[in-house]
Design a protein around this motif. Structure first.
Motif, PDB file in Angstrom:
ATOM      1  N   HIS A 119      -1.479  -5.379  10.318  1.00  0.00           N
ATOM      2  CA  HIS A 119      -0.641  -6.135   9.186  1.00  0.00           C
ATOM      3  C   HIS A 119      -0.581  -5.154   7.919  1.00  0.00           C
ATOM      4  O   HIS A 119      -1.217  -5.392   6.914  1.00  0.00           O
ATOM      5  CB  HIS A 119      -1.239  -7.554   8.883  1.00  0.00           C
ATOM      6  N   GLY A 120       0.093  -4.113   8.226  1.00  0.00           N
ATOM      7  CA  GLY A 120       0.177  -3.267   7.011  1.00  0.00           C
ATOM      8  C   GLY A 120       1.301  -2.041   7.144  1.00  0.00           C
ATOM      9  O   GLY A 120       2.098  -2.467   8.261  1.00  0.00           O
ATOM     10  N   ALA A 121       1.178  -1.042   6.592  1.00  0.00           N
ATOM     11  CA  ALA A 121       2.148  -0.035   6.738  1.00  0.00           C
ATOM     12  C   ALA A 121       1.447   1.339   6.948  1.00  0.00           C
ATOM     13  O   ALA A 121       0.276   1.359   6.244  1.00  0.00           O
ATOM     14  CB  ALA A 121       3.260  -0.041   5.663  1.00  0.00           C
TER      15      ALA A 121
ATOM     16  N   PHE B 153      -2.187   4.960   4.534  1.00  0.00           N
ATOM     17  CA  PHE B 153      -2.067   3.617   5.161  1.00  0.00           C
ATOM     18  C   PHE B 153      -2.092   2.732   3.726  1.00  0.00           C
ATOM     19  O   PHE B 153      -3.038   2.720   2.933  1.00  0.00           O
ATOM     20  CB  PHE B 153      -3.192   3.489   5.986  1.00  0.00           C
ATOM     21  N   ALA B 154      -1.478   1.595   3.893  1.00  0.00           N
ATOM     22  CA  ALA B 154      -1.348   0.673   2.558  1.00  0.00           C
ATOM     23  C   ALA B 154      -0.858  -0.620   3.014  1.00  0.00           C
ATOM     24  O   ALA B 154      -0.396  -0.640   4.063  1.00  0.00           O
ATOM     25  CB  ALA B 154      -0.317   1.237   1.487  1.00  0.00           C
ATOM     26  N   PRO B 155      -0.997  -1.534   2.117  1.00  0.00           N
ATOM     27  CA  PRO B 155      -0.566  -2.964   2.603  1.00  0.00           C
ATOM     28  C   PRO B 155       0.869  -3.063   2.728  1.00  0.00           C
ATOM     29  O   PRO B 155       1.650  -3.969   3.252  1.00  0.00           O
ATOM     30  CB  PRO B 155      -1.021  -3.721   1.420  1.00  0.00           C
ATOM     31  N   LYS B 156       1.616  -2.119   1.949  1.00  0.00           N
ATOM     32  CA  LYS B 156       3.349  -2.210   2.007  1.00  0.00           C
ATOM     33  C   LYS B 156       3.634  -0.645   2.308  1.00  0.00           C
ATOM     34  O   LYS B 156       3.030   0.373   1.472  1.00  0.00           O
ATOM     35  CB  LYS B 156       3.753  -2.705   0.634  1.00  0.00           C
ATOM     36  N   ALA B 157       4.860  -0.679   2.867  1.00  0.00           N
ATOM     37  CA  ALA B 157       5.421   0.586   3.282  1.00  0.00           C
ATOM     38  C   ALA B 157       6.047   1.484   1.950  1.00  0.00           C
ATOM     39  O   ALA B 157       6.143   2.565   1.985  1.00  0.00           O
ATOM     40  CB  ALA B 157       6.536   0.353   4.372  1.00  0.00           C
ATOM     41  N   GLU B 158       6.448   0.393   1.087  1.00  0.00           N
ATOM     42  CA  GLU B 158       6.896   1.051  -0.269  1.00  0.00           C
ATOM     43  C   GLU B 158       5.812   1.822  -0.916  1.00  0.00           C
ATOM     44  O   GLU B 158       6.331   3.346  -1.169  1.00  0.00           O
ATOM     45  CB  GLU B 158       7.461  -0.095  -1.056  1.00  0.00           C
ATOM     46  N   LEU B 159       4.794   1.388  -0.938  1.00  0.00           N
ATOM     47  CA  LEU B 159       3.621   2.060  -1.742  1.00  0.00           C
ATOM     48  C   LEU B 159       3.121   3.285  -0.745  1.00  0.00           C
ATOM     49  O   LEU B 159       2.841   4.484  -1.311  1.00  0.00           O
ATOM     50  CB  LEU B 159       2.431   1.061  -1.880  1.00  0.00           C
ATOM     51  N   ALA B 160       3.031   3.075   0.560  1.00  0.00           N
ATOM     52  CA  ALA B 160       2.635   4.260   1.466  1.00  0.00           C
ATOM     53  C   ALA B 160       3.628   5.192   1.261  1.00  0.00           C
ATOM     54  O   ALA B 160       3.392   6.495   1.349  1.00  0.00           O
ATOM     55  CB  ALA B 160       2.271   3.824   2.919  1.00  0.00           C
TER      56      ALA B 160
END
Length: 326
Positions: free
Chosen positions: A231-233, A272-279
């Motif tokens: 559950h992440g990006a 690796f991050a909770p959201k693809a925008e940040l990653a």
């Protein structure tokens, strides 16, 4: 009672086995998108995919700097002239982009779009651009020149000729938004691959975690690691396809918006991050910041990890990540 429980277990097993993955590949936002959902019904699954496609297409019309009718284009056309009122969605995206610029000391900057395209990565370059030309190309770049007015919800670019673009964050944002929308519709599992910006939730139809392959930059036809992600990006930026070499130095197609020069030293960055925008934004930023500064910055951000590969093929990771090489 035992018969009821047994029947329930059998039903659950049959139901679980009946789940399948349904995928579609198409071109959106100028890139390849692969959208996969897990469901028990193909008609429902493809309706969900249609909804995701419509959502991503809507976002593209909002943030595209190539569409002359988009709000982003209106902001650019009015650079140095007047503030432009925009939708809350676009305003919030720009505001988050500026926050990432601050976090990365300007290594990420949506005003990069103001730079002249001096560097060519199509094999046509024979010399490095002149230092004076490079200096001029970044003269209008600078996230601090982007003025936001939250009360009026306006965006103003201080200097004429300034432009903003979302090439380093837009696909990630679209993947995040489509994922959120599908989850709200009851889709329990899926994966959105926005040309390498991977965003997942739930598990595969067989109950296994989604797995992300990390390409070996020394041989793009091989994978050096396979990592589960539920559950992440995860986003990978690489210069193993677009680069130029002068005097033995390999210059990436990822340009430092602060200097106008391409990044060097790193050939692959996976975040690796909770959201693809940040990653998405951080993968580009790490390239620009370099190994030491980049990893140090990643280690300071909660729930974000990174894998870097340098020009010699050496692997460097953030503090809390564990990888299993193939």
């Amino acid at each position: 009672m035992k018969r009821i429980l047994l029947a329930l277990c059998v039903f659950t097993a049959i139901y679980a086995r009946s789940q399948e993955s349904y995928s579609r590949t198409l071109r959106l936002m100028g890139s390849r998108f692969d959208i996969t959902v897990v469901d028990t019904d193909s008609t429902k699954a493809h309706r969900y995919i249609d909804m995701a496609v419509a959502d991503i297409s809507r976002i593209e019309k909002l943030i595209s700097s190539w569409d002359s009718l988009s709000q982003t284009s209106r902001i650019n056309k009015n650079a140095g002239i007047r503030p432009v009122k925009v939708d809350k969605e676009l305003f919030d995206l720009i505001e988050r982009s500026l926050a990432i610029s601050q976090l990365t000391d300007g290594a990420f900057d949506i005003s990069y779009a103001s730079m002249d395209a001096l560097w060519k990565f199509d094999g046509s370059m024979t010399t490095i651009p002149a230092p004076e030309a490079i200096k001029r190309s970044v003269s209008r770049v600078g996230y601090k020149k982007i003025v936001l007015n939250r009360e009026n919800r306006t965006v103003f670019l201080k200097e004429k000729g300034m432009k903003i673009g979302f090439g380093g964050i837009g696909k990630g944002y679209a993947a995040d938004h489509a994922k959120k929308m599908l989850m709200s519709e009851g889709v329990v599992s899926g994966i959105i691959n926005a040309s390498g910006d991977m965003n997942t939730w739930g598990k595969q139809a067989n109950g296994e975690p989604w797995k992300v392959a990390i390409t070996n930059p020394m041989d793009k036809n091989k994978v050096f690691a396979l990592l589960p992600i539920q559950h992440g990006a995860v986003v990978t930026s690489g210069n193993y396809e677009k680069y130029v070499t002068f005097n033995g130095i390999r210059y990436s197609h990822i340009i430092d918006p602060r200097t106008g020069y391409p990044s060097t030293g790193i050939i692959s960055a996976t975040v690796f991050a909770p959201k693809a925008e940040l990653a998405d934004a951080l993968a580009t930023s790490v390239f620009v910041m370099g190994k030491e500064v980049g990893l140090n910055r990643i280690n300071q951000i909660p729930n974000v990890e990174c894998i870097l590969i340098d020009g010699k093929g050496n692997i460097h990771t953030s503090d809390k990540i564990e990888i299993e090489k193939l």
